[in-house]
Motif scaffolding. Structure first.
Motif, PDB file in Angstrom:
ATOM      1  N   VAL A 291       0.843  -1.203   0.000  1.00 49.74           N
ATOM      2  CA  VAL A 291       0.000   0.000   0.000  1.00 49.74           C
ATOM      3  C   VAL A 291       0.877   1.252   0.000  1.00 49.74           C
ATOM      4  CG1 VAL A 291      -1.633   1.331   1.385  1.00 49.74           C
ATOM      5  CG2 VAL A 291      -1.967  -1.119   1.100  1.00 49.74           C
ATOM      6  N   THR A 292       1.923   1.252   0.801  1.00 47.08           N
ATOM      7  CA  THR A 292       2.809   2.414   0.881  1.00 47.08           C
ATOM      8  C   THR A 292       3.491   2.680  -0.452  1.00 47.08           C
ATOM      9  OG1 THR A 292       3.201   1.969   3.230  1.00 47.08           O
ATOM     10  CG2 THR A 292       4.772   3.404   2.102  1.00 47.08           C
ATOM     11  N   ILE A 293       3.922   1.634  -1.133  1.00 49.07           N
ATOM     12  CA  ILE A 293       4.576   1.795  -2.437  1.00 49.07           C
ATOM     13  C   ILE A 293       3.602   2.397  -3.448  1.00 49.07           C
ATOM     14  CG2 ILE A 293       5.534   0.527  -4.405  1.00 49.07           C
ATOM     15  CD1 ILE A 293       6.812  -1.382  -2.357  1.00 49.07           C
ATOM     16  N   VAL A 294       2.372   1.940  -3.438  1.00 47.72           N
ATOM     17  CA  VAL A 294       1.367   2.484  -4.361  1.00 47.72           C
ATOM     18  C   VAL A 294       1.154   3.976  -4.114  1.00 47.72           C
ATOM     19  CG1 VAL A 294      -1.079   2.422  -4.986  1.00 47.72           C
ATOM     20  CG2 VAL A 294       0.198   0.287  -4.736  1.00 47.72           C
TER      21      VAL A 294
ATOM     22  N   VAL B 154       2.896   8.494   6.561  1.00 46.55           N
ATOM     23  CA  VAL B 154       2.370   7.567   7.562  1.00 46.55           C
ATOM     24  C   VAL B 154       2.688   6.128   7.160  1.00 46.55           C
ATOM     25  CG1 VAL B 154       0.242   6.629   8.565  1.00 46.55           C
ATOM     26  CG2 VAL B 154       0.568   9.100   8.409  1.00 46.55           C
ATOM     27  N   GLY B 155       2.563   5.826   5.872  1.00 49.94           N
ATOM     28  CA  GLY B 155       2.873   4.485   5.403  1.00 49.94           C
ATOM     29  C   GLY B 155       4.317   4.094   5.650  1.00 49.94           C
TER      30      GLY B 155
ATOM     31  N   THR C  65      -5.292   2.266   8.090  1.00 47.58           N
ATOM     32  CA  THR C  65      -5.194   3.717   8.246  1.00 47.58           C
ATOM     33  C   THR C  65      -4.627   4.368   6.997  1.00 47.58           C
ATOM     34  OG1 THR C  65      -4.879   3.484  10.646  1.00 47.58           O
ATOM     35  CG2 THR C  65      -4.193   5.558   9.632  1.00 47.58           C
ATOM     36  N   VAL C  66      -3.558   3.790   6.447  1.00 48.76           N
ATOM     37  CA  VAL C  66      -2.957   4.338   5.227  1.00 48.76           C
ATOM     38  C   VAL C  66      -3.944   4.259   4.065  1.00 48.76           C
ATOM     39  CG1 VAL C  66      -1.061   4.127   3.578  1.00 48.76           C
ATOM     40  CG2 VAL C  66      -0.643   3.757   6.016  1.00 48.76           C
ATOM     41  N   VAL C  67      -4.621   3.125   3.947  1.00 48.89           N
ATOM     42  CA  VAL C  67      -5.615   2.962   2.880  1.00 48.89           C
ATOM     43  C   VAL C  67      -6.731   3.992   3.031  1.00 48.89           C
ATOM     44  CG1 VAL C  67      -7.373   1.425   1.941  1.00 48.89           C
ATOM     45  CG2 VAL C  67      -5.113   0.529   2.500  1.00 48.89           C
TER      46      VAL C  67
END
Length: 501
Positions: free
Chosen positions: A14-17, A71-72, A94-96
């Motif tokens: 998710v963080t990479i996206v 945050v990610g 939370t990141v999503v």
């Protein structure tokens, strides 16, 4: 694949996206893709590259996406030490959620029917080198509050993450405070605006949590205040001089995320190691809690009044300054006693210097006066004389400035009003003289061709102690060894295995 590994991989994915999306947005700003609505609104074709970069987080759309990305990364770093899969999944969610709120409600990727020719650029007050540093640094500090919460929920000591929150947020707030102080003197170094107050509340909550390590549930408060602050300042629920207060839909979505996070924290509640409070930590913990309550009441009061009485309201900066200044002065002798102890001495010395500076600056003087040509007036304890008005080139080739020559106690100062036609507004450029014992500021309010002018004159004592105190505190927090002798009280080990929940 173990559950904890799957949770970590999901968080990284998710963080990479999110960062791929941020990279694409950054390319759009660097290459002046002015057919993008957000780029045209926050960038200008002839702007310096660092101002174009700052345009990525110059508005609500890009800043929320950047916050989600930061945050990610912070959550991903913290996840390497976390053993409970549910805690990592909470961070992933939370990141999503932050990313979804941004892309669905205020997406920065919308396009115009026809490309803009030049672009509006950043709001003039934001065209400052600090804009390239202050917001990202502040987001990193605020995101570290999630790292502290993750460690607490996992039954680990969150000391390192709390130290990061205190040090990074303090430095970021000081950069922002110095920026506004030098440029416009907004109420001193602190405008007591909701956007600023919410960062201050997170910082104070981290100080309280750090000084009561026996009660790990307090460690959840900084991150909850981050979410509460984002809800307030991005919804328009409180009056703000910043640009994030225009999206009610974002505020409602952030409120939902805040409530969901509170429920998740209640389910994944941290283990309490002891109910005992270290007597040596009582003063800073209580002082931080008192200031936190004062700032929270002043920030939330307008929201409550608006809901109950159906009328807009705002709390003036004098309430915060006088109240917090009084608390700072009361705490000075107690903090001075703590500097005699070797533990965290530099950090406590820095806080002592900072508190003295905050307390002293509450005795400032400020007065608005109207001056005729060569007429001397006594204002804020100073002799002020108008020496003329002129029109000169502004800070950019396409703007002009009205500059006033003002003599203050025999020293010439030149405040200005700069007109920005594309924004339809005028920005005041404050003139300032700094001395060890006081700062003198002059802000131009109005001027006429005859040489008459209206100015605001300010005296602020011991301002240097505020900035120096922050630097000492930051250095002390980052370099101190927080290890203390073990207590004889029993420790309650977390009642879960690495793969439960």
């Amino acid at each position: 694949m173990q559950p904890i590994t799957a949770a970590r991989n999901a968080l990284w994915a998710v963080t990479i996206v999110v960062w791929l999306a941020l990279a694409r947005l950054g390319v759009a700003f660097f290459t002046n893709e002015l057919d993008w609505r957000y780029v045209a609104g926050q960038s200008r074709r002839d702007a310096a590259w660092y101002y174009r970069l700052a345009g990525v987080w110059g508005g609500s759309e890009g800043s929320l996406l950047l916050f989600a990305g930061v945050v990610g990364i912070v959550a991903s770093v913290a996840a390497w030490r976390v053993r409970r899969p549910a805690v990592v999944w909470l961070a992933t969610t939370t990141v999503v959620a932050l990313t979804a709120i941004d892309l669905w409600l205020v997406s920065p990727f919308g396009t115009l029917d026809a490309p803009a020719l030049r672009g509006f650029g950043l709001t003039p007050i934001l065209e400052h080198p600090a804009m390239a540093v202050h917001p990202p640094l502040l987001y990193i500090g605020l995101a570290c509050a999630l790292g502290a919460a993750m460690f607490a929920l996992d039954g680990r000591a969150p000391t390192t993450w709390l130290r990061a929150v205190i040090a990074i947020v303090a430095l970021a707030m000081a950069i922002g405070g110095l920026w506004s102080y030098v440029e416009q003197g907004w109420g001193g170094y602190w405008a007591w605006d909701p956007v600023e107050n919410t960062s201050l509340m997170v910082w104070l909550a981290a100080i309280v949590a750090l000084h009561v390590p026996e009660r790990r549930s307090f460690t959840l408060a900084p991150w909850m205040l981050v979410l509460v602050g984002a809800t307030l300042v991005r919804s328009g629920a409180t009056p703000s001089i910043h640009g994030f207060s225009e999206q009610a839909s974002v505020g409602w979505a952030m409120l939902g995320l805040t409530l969901a996070s509170a429920l998740a924290f209640a389910w994944l509640r941290p283990r309490v190691t002891s109910d005992a409070l270290d007597p040596a930590s009582r003063v800073p913990a209580i002082a931080g809690a008192v200031v936190l309550v004062v700032v929270a009441l002043g920030t939330l009061a307008p929201v409550a009044i608006d809901v109950v009485a159906s009328r807009p309201a705002a709390v003036r900066g004098e309430f915060f300054a006088r109240t917090v200044g009084l608390v700072a002065l009361v705490c000075v002798p107690f903090l001075a006693m703590r500097t005699r102890r070797p533990h965290a001495r530099l950090a406590h010395v820095g806080m002592l210097v900072l508190l003295i500076g905050i307390g002293a600056t509450t005795f400032d003087q400020q007065q608005q006066v109207t001056l005729g040509p060569d007429l001397m007036v006594r204002a804020a304890g100073l002799d002020v004389v108008a020496r003329g008005v002129s029109v000169e080139p502004g800070p950019r080739p396409d703007v002009q400035a009205v500059v006033a020559d003002v003599e203050v106690n025999g020293r010439l100062m030149r405040p200005a009003l700069v007109a920005y036609p594309e924004r339809g507004g005028v920005l005041a450029e404050t003139a300032m003289v700094t001395r060890p014992w006081r700062d003198i500021q002059v802000t131009l309010v109005d001027a006429s061709d005859s040489g008459a002018m209206t100015v605001v004159v300010r005296q602020r004592p011991l301002m240097w102690m505020v900035w120096f105190g922050v630097l000492l505190t930051t250095a002390g927090v980052l370099t101190v060894n927080w290890r203390r002798p073990r207590r004889t009280s029993p420790i309650v080990e977390p009642a879960f295995s690495p793969t439960t929940r």
